[in-house]
Design a protein around this motif. Structure first.
Motif, PDB file in Angstrom:
ATOM      1  N   ILE A   1      -9.173  -9.175  -8.361  1.00 37.56           N
ATOM      2  CA  ILE A   1      -8.645  -7.896  -7.865  1.00 37.56           C
ATOM      3  C   ILE A   1      -7.132  -7.915  -8.019  1.00 37.56           C
ATOM      4  N   SER A   2      -6.612  -6.976  -8.839  1.00 34.93           N
ATOM      5  CA  SER A   2      -5.166  -6.900  -9.048  1.00 34.93           C
ATOM      6  C   SER A   2      -4.628  -5.677  -8.336  1.00 34.93           C
ATOM      7  N   ASN A   3      -3.373  -5.769  -7.941  1.00 32.24           N
ATOM      8  CA  ASN A   3      -2.708  -4.620  -7.349  1.00 32.24           C
ATOM      9  C   ASN A   3      -2.172  -3.757  -8.495  1.00 32.24           C
ATOM     10  N   ASP A   4      -2.726  -2.549  -8.639  1.00 28.59           N
ATOM     11  CA  ASP A   4      -2.324  -1.678  -9.744  1.00 28.59           C
ATOM     12  C   ASP A   4      -0.849  -1.297  -9.654  1.00 28.59           C
ATOM     13  N   ARG A   5      -0.335  -1.299  -8.441  1.00 27.05           N
ATOM     14  CA  ARG A   5       1.056  -0.868  -8.293  1.00 27.05           C
ATOM     15  C   ARG A   5       2.042  -1.963  -8.669  1.00 27.05           C
ATOM     16  N   THR A   6       1.754  -3.201  -8.280  1.00 27.12           N
ATOM     17  CA  THR A   6       2.735  -4.253  -8.508  1.00 27.12           C
ATOM     18  C   THR A   6       2.387  -5.112  -9.717  1.00 27.12           C
TER      19      THR A   6
ATOM     20  N   THR B   1       0.850  -1.192   0.000  1.00 30.52           N
ATOM     21  CA  THR B   1       0.000   0.000   0.000  1.00 30.52           C
ATOM     22  C   THR B   1       0.882   1.236   0.000  1.00 30.52           C
ATOM     23  N   GLY B   2       0.269   2.369  -0.300  1.00 33.96           N
ATOM     24  CA  GLY B   2       0.978   3.639  -0.207  1.00 33.96           C
ATOM     25  C   GLY B   2       1.936   3.864  -1.348  1.00 33.96           C
TER      26      GLY B   2
END
Ligand SMILES: [Zn+2]
Length: 407
Positions: free
Chosen positions: A390-395, A84-85
């Motif tokens: 649900i995917s992590n947009d950052r990683t 996160t963040g």
């Protein structure tokens, strides 16, 4: 004791000057210096095993203070850790240490037509790291990166026309490519090599590959943005077993957790007993290549506490993904003030529609922790077919487990 290291004392100890250098750098970091007081020597593997392990945050703290710079060429910053963040960063010089990998592992050659399907941009490392391997291999490269759902069919047709022989990506992304090809009836008969890195191998891929590209075999790398590539495997090795590079020293602590120490003098990250959170053991690989290899037993955090009971997420996912029509599954835990209010098992579907109610009933009867945790409110455990996980947009990763705070 030295059995808990990937290298023998004879092989590793002459190279420990790199570890001593990392130690000196870490002592200059105000937040970390105190942890290393009283450490007066680092000559043997025993000395190394006595050092405190580093966690992801420790390394990020160290890098924020040290701001390392490559001796030659650019210094690249990549996303490293933290789900996160703002992105935390890991550093690497151009080349990404892939010459050391290429010296040990050559999945690609000059005749290959290689699709690089790791996402590029957003400070992701894998795309560039594998591009450096392709460069050393002298093959043809199609730098495709990530594509959206409705673009797969066109790209797959292009791959067939170009007689693509190799593709690489995270297993989550590869799943989408092969499942799309299978659904569209596309065959890639020239495809022989599937390179992967970033997540554990997913058994469903074997099935999809057999249908789409019967000649294709998997070639794996294990590593992280902090350690870079630690080890590699071939189609003759089990998917969870990796031959470690001579410049990487792997240690298994008494709890079965892996930690990594770099022996590469060019390494910018001061990786000294760095823990990725993966558990593992040192084994001899059934492929017959001599020396110790590293078997990765998965992340310890794949066991999640739900109402006081430890639930094995990967086990449940693995079970559900064997159901016909389920391409991929994801476990979404919703919490309120630290207490689980519900679990949603999301099923990404392809082909025949899965029998969601039967899957749910089977899981509840077969999984003691689920049935006990939701004994009084079984309706809080839901199984749903969905169009996207649900995917992590950052990683760019699609984790088996997603934890959400109920607002
Ligand atoms: Zn092997």
């Amino acid at each position: 004791m030295t059995d808990s290291f990937s290298l023998t004392p004879e092989a590793a100890e002459p190279q420990l000057r790199v570890a001593r250098n990392s130690l000196e750098l870490l002592r200059t970091v105000p937040e970390l210096a105190q942890r290393y007081t009283g450490v007066d020597r680092l000559r043997t593997l025993g000395d190394l095993a006595a050092l405190p392990p580093m966690m992801k945050d420790d390394l990020n703290t160290a890098l924020a203070h040290l701001e390392p710079k490559a001796e030659v060429g650019a210094t690249w910053l990549f996303q490293s850790g933290g789900s996160t963040g703002a992105p935390k960063v890991g550093y690497a010089p151009t080349g990404f240490y892939m010459a050391g990998v290429y010296a040990q592992w050559r999945p690609l050659d000059r005749d290959d037509v290689f699709v690089n399907a790791w996402g590029a941009g957003r400070m992701w490392g894998a795309h560039f790291l594998v591009a450096a391997l392709a460069d050393l291999s002298g093959c043809q490269v199609l730098s495709v990166g990530s594509v959206t759902r409705d673009e797969y069919a066109d790209w797959l047709a292009f791959f067939a026309t170009r007689r693509v022989t190799a593709i690489g990506g995270t297993p989550s992304v590869l799943r989408l490519w092969f499942a799309s090809a299978r659904a569209a009836g596309v065959k890639l008969p020239a495809l022989r090599k599937v390179l992967w890195l970033g997540e554990a191998w997913q058994p469903q891929l074997d099935e999809d590959m057999a249908a789409v590209a019967p000649q294709a075999r998997r070639w794996g790398m294990f590593g992280s943005t902090e350690t870079w590539v630690v080890g590699t495997n071939t189609p003759d090795c089990p998917e969870d077993t990796f031959h470690t590079l001579p410049e990487q020293l792997v240690h298994v602590d008494p709890d079965g957790l892996l930690d990594f120490t770099t022996l590469n003098p060019e390494m910018l990250n001061p990786v000294l007993r760095y823990r990725t959170g993966d558990a593992g053991e040192l084994v001899s690989c059934p492929c017959g290549r001599p020396g110790r290899s590293m078997r990765v037993l998965g992340r310890r955090d794949s066991v999640v506490q739900v109402r006081g009971l430890g639930l094995h997420v990967d086990e449940i996912i693995g079970r559900v993904e064997r159901e016909p029509g389920v391409t991929r599954a994801q476990f979404v835990l919703t919490e309120q003030g630290g207490r689980a209010t519900g679990v949603d098992l999301l099923l990404l579907t392809g082909g025949p529609a899965p029998d969601v109610e039967r899957i749910r009933a089977d899981l509840l009867s077969a999984t003691f922790t689920l049935s006990t945790a939701f004994q009084h409110d079984p309706e809080s455990f839901r199984v749903r077919a969905v169009g996207a996980l649900i995917s992590n947009d950052r990683t760019g990763k699609t984790a088996n487990l997603v934890v959400r705070e109920d607002s």
